[in-house]
Design an enzyme around this catalytic site. Sequence first.
Site: not given
Ligand SMILES: O=C(O)[C@@H](CO)OP(=O)(O)O
Ligand SMILES: [Mg+2]
Length: 437
Positions: A45, A159, A168, A209, A246, A297, A324, A349, A377, A400
């Site tokens: 995502s 996911h 999440e 995850e 999330d 989130e 994020d 990230k 992650h 996370k």
């Molecule tokens: O959205 C998120 O926060 C992440 C990690 O949990 O997902 P992705 O790595 O798919 O962006």
């Molecule tokens: Mg996120």
Amino acid sequence: MYRYLPIKDIYAREILDSRGNPTIETEVLTEDGTVGCASVPSGASTGRYEAKELRDKEKQDRYCGRGVELAVNHVNDQIAREVIGMNVYDQLEIDRLLVRIDGTEDKSNLGANAILGVSMAAAKAAAKSLDIPLYRYLGGVHTKRMPVPMMNVLNGGRHADNIIDFQEFMLMPVGACCFKEGLRMCTEVYHMLKALLKGRGYHTGVGDEGGFAPDLPDTDSVCKILLEAIETAGYIPGKEIALALDAAASEIYDRDYGKYVFVGESRGREKKVTRSTEELIDYYAELIEKYPIVSIEDGLEESDFSGWELMTARLGLQTQLVGDDLFVTNSKRLAKGIDCNAANAVLVKVNQIGTLSEAFDTICLAEENGYRSIISHRSGETADTTIADIAVAFGTGQIKTGAPCRSERVEKYNRLMKIEEEIGMEAEYKNPFMDGK
Ligand SMILES: O=C(O)[C@@H](CO)OP(=O)(O)O
Ligand SMILES: [Mg+2]
């Protein structure tokens, strides 16, 4: 003058990530024979404003995802040519050079994946050559704060192949006395959750995850079963273990329609369940009222700064609101958010921005402005545990990194337990919501 240890060679290769897609592993060799090795994660995502992960044009027959040979070649040719000979201890200079030779705002020239592998492998080689752990090398002698895990135990959205709209659902052991205890508490709840789901006829397969991915119909039923799992495992919801979400709202936002569409929740109903920005904020307010949710989130989509401002004014005092896809670890986007009071925390990230130094800049900016930072992650991971060290080095207080059942996630948790043991009596673990930080 300080120690000078030249980088002698750099070598990248293609490996696989936890989703079976190609990614990069990079090695940095120094003159004294030390090798630092790092591999790069990858999101599903992904935010629209993230630095670009370079992928080959053609799909390779033997893989389901597109390869990274192009990015690998950039490391082995262009980057190696420029970076070989540099002092491995000059992390900032190495990172600034990588940004310069790429020359684009979004790292689309060399690829954020090509750049990040070198940035992380250089730091790991530097730490190893000094014979000190990475968290100490990056964080210094006073490094002691362990992060509270945000353990993702139930997966939805992009996911998982289920009907849960939000991405999440996480447990935060805010009442634990140390990291190790927090991890144990969450793991007990994870096992309890499995038993409850199984007992009710839901399947207990997991998502990307490692969280379970049952076909629960809506957020309410997810929160209810999570509370039940926490209580049945013997813990007090909210006080000992809190909940975090999330929503990954960009993924459910329909741009043409200007609303959030809840496809899973709509199942079996005559009318589609949709929510406007204001309605979604109301919905979060209701959820926070009913359940011990301390963090949300990506509650709104990634371009809607004014919606975020509204949400922060409404919920920001009692709830951590994490950007994020909104901030993508980019200090310029975070600065924009700070200016208009959007969110009160930033997800960090490293591959969203491409170098360790830029991620660090973002964390510093957050800290200066009273925003919390959470190291994270990606949904596509490898056995690389650099983020565990980064979380301790930068003292963000939260991490996370998924569920305790897929080894690419467990590696990070196990690394953190080792770090806590190494720091010993000095290790600090605290509820991030108690001291205003
Ligand atoms: O959205 C998120 O926060 C992440 C990690 O949990 O997902 P992705 O790595 O798919 O962006
Ligand atoms: Mg996120």
